[in-house]
Design a protein around this motif. Structure first.
Motif, PDB file in Angstrom:
ATOM      1  N   ASP A 139      43.036  34.457  40.086  1.00  0.00           N
ATOM      2  CA  ASP A 139      42.617  35.848  40.251  1.00  0.00           C
ATOM      3  C   ASP A 139      41.486  36.197  39.287  1.00  0.00           C
ATOM      4  OD1 ASP A 139      44.456  36.331  42.253  1.00  0.00           O
ATOM      5  OD2 ASP A 139      45.954  37.223  40.913  1.00  0.00           O
ATOM      6  N   GLY A 140      41.610  35.717  38.048  1.00  0.00           N
ATOM      7  CA  GLY A 140      40.582  36.011  37.052  1.00  0.00           C
ATOM      8  C   GLY A 140      39.242  35.411  37.412  1.00  0.00           C
ATOM      9  N   GLN A 141      39.242  34.180  37.888  1.00  0.00           N
ATOM     10  CA  GLN A 141      37.993  33.539  38.293  1.00  0.00           C
ATOM     11  C   GLN A 141      37.372  34.236  39.496  1.00  0.00           C
ATOM     12  OE1 GLN A 141      39.760  29.688  38.759  1.00  0.00           O
ATOM     13  NE2 GLN A 141      39.105  28.963  36.733  1.00  0.00           N
ATOM     14  N   LEU A 142      38.217  34.670  40.426  1.00  0.00           N
ATOM     15  CA  LEU A 142      37.700  35.364  41.598  1.00  0.00           C
ATOM     16  C   LEU A 142      37.147  36.736  41.223  1.00  0.00           C
ATOM     17  CD1 LEU A 142      37.246  35.210  44.619  1.00  0.00           C
ATOM     18  CD2 LEU A 142      39.561  36.109  44.961  1.00  0.00           C
ATOM     19  N   GLN A 143      37.813  37.418  40.292  1.00  0.00           N
ATOM     20  CA  GLN A 143      37.296  38.716  39.862  1.00  0.00           C
ATOM     21  C   GLN A 143      35.976  38.560  39.112  1.00  0.00           C
ATOM     22  OE1 GLN A 143      37.388  41.575  40.912  1.00  0.00           O
ATOM     23  NE2 GLN A 143      38.879  42.856  39.825  1.00  0.00           N
ATOM     24  N   ARG A 144      35.803  37.461  38.405  1.00  0.00           N
ATOM     25  CA  ARG A 144      34.501  37.191  37.774  1.00  0.00           C
ATOM     26  C   ARG A 144      33.407  37.088  38.828  1.00  0.00           C
ATOM     27  NH1 ARG A 144      35.083  34.402  32.305  1.00  0.00           N
ATOM     28  NH2 ARG A 144      37.292  34.554  31.803  1.00  0.00           N
ATOM     29  N   ALA A 145      33.710  36.397  39.930  1.00  0.00           N
ATOM     30  CA  ALA A 145      32.738  36.277  41.021  1.00  0.00           C
ATOM     31  C   ALA A 145      32.447  37.646  41.635  1.00  0.00           C
ATOM     32  CB  ALA A 145      33.240  35.306  42.085  1.00  0.00           C
ATOM     33  N   CYS A 146      33.474  38.469  41.774  1.00  0.00           N
ATOM     34  CA  CYS A 146      33.277  39.809  42.337  1.00  0.00           C
ATOM     35  C   CYS A 146      32.433  40.680  41.418  1.00  0.00           C
ATOM     36  CB  CYS A 146      34.620  40.468  42.603  1.00  0.00           C
ATOM     37  SG  CYS A 146      35.527  39.758  43.998  1.00  0.00           S
ATOM     38  N   LEU A 147      32.624  40.536  40.105  1.00  0.00           N
ATOM     39  CA  LEU A 147      31.783  41.280  39.165  1.00  0.00           C
ATOM     40  C   LEU A 147      30.337  40.821  39.266  1.00  0.00           C
ATOM     41  CD1 LEU A 147      31.244  43.247  36.895  1.00  0.00           C
ATOM     42  CD2 LEU A 147      32.093  41.544  35.260  1.00  0.00           C
ATOM     43  N   ALA A 148      30.124  39.510  39.343  1.00  0.00           N
ATOM     44  CA  ALA A 148      28.759  38.999  39.504  1.00  0.00           C
ATOM     45  C   ALA A 148      28.134  39.543  40.781  1.00  0.00           C
ATOM     46  CB  ALA A 148      28.769  37.475  39.523  1.00  0.00           C
TER      47      ALA A 148
END
Length: 227
Positions: A139-148
């Motif tokens: 989830d954390g890695q995916l949220q990083r992508a969403c922030l980018a």
């Protein structure tokens, strides 16, 4: 200034927001709290031009919003980015992380691999993660992508709707630091919506509250300690 004036939203017979007015100034982090069901996420969707209200007005840097979703002028729509609480509901599960970050550029007809790579590095994603699909990352890695993805078109206003709720403390702190750095670099306004009172006290410059369904936010007040 991202300005909502007397916004009213109804779902059937239920009034979720009743003549709510709210300002998000450039260069500030405004924290928005309140109980579940009081309309925080609904207000976020209105501010991002994703939801047409039943009444009221929205303006972006003085320009009146007269269309919603894809009918909103692109130059206004791209001024505001929305980051959701649940990243798995906000992405196409068939896309790789690199493609998720690149979505806004693809929609504009401006592919830019160097921009995608720079943003991935900024949010802490390594090259091998960019080749993976959502079900292959945390989830954390995916949220990083969403922030980018949210930062790809350099929005003037970033709305973070419970963006850290599902994340561990270290990832939460990292993403807040990325948002703060973006704000410092660009002068963007940030709306931080959260149930976490400690986070809002440390992160936000000012605070507002939605105290109940359909009620307007309280007046923002200074927040004593930056994160």
């Amino acid at each position: 200034m991202l300005r909502a004036h007397e916004i009213t939203v109804r779902y059937g017979r239920r009034t979720v927001l009743d003549r709510v007015s709210f300002d998000l100034p450039p260069g500030q982090v405004v924290g928005l709290g309140g109980p579940s069901g009081c309309g925080k996420s609904t207000l976020a969707r209105v501010l991002a031009m994703m939801l047409r209200p039943a009444g009221g007005a929205l303006s972006v840097d003085g320009a009146q919003v007269r269309g919603w979703r894809q009918r909103a002028p692109r130059e206004l729509r791209t001024r505001v980015a929305l980051l959701y609480q649940q990243p798995r509901l906000a992405v196409d599960p068939k896309l790789r992380l690199r493609e998720i970050i690149a979505e806004p550029l693809a929609a504009m007809g401006r592919p830019d691999e160097s921009r995608v790579g720079a943003l991935a590095a900024e949010v802490g994603l390594t090259g091998d993660l960019l080749t993976r699909r959502p079900h292959e990352v945390s989830d954390g890695q995916l949220q990083r992508a969403c922030l980018a993805r949210a930062l790809t078109l350099d929005p003037g206003y970033l709305i973070c709707d419970e963006m850290t709720t599902m994340l561990d403390a270290s990832t939460q702190a990292y993403l807040v630091a990325v948002v703060n750095a973006y704000r410092d670099r660009t002068g963007a306004g940030v709306l931080a919506i959260s149930h976490d009172e400690v986070l809002l006290d440390r992160w936000a410059d000012t605070r507002a509250e939605l105290t109940g369904a359909g009620s307007p936010p309280g007046m923002p007040s200074p927040s004593p300690a930056p994160l």
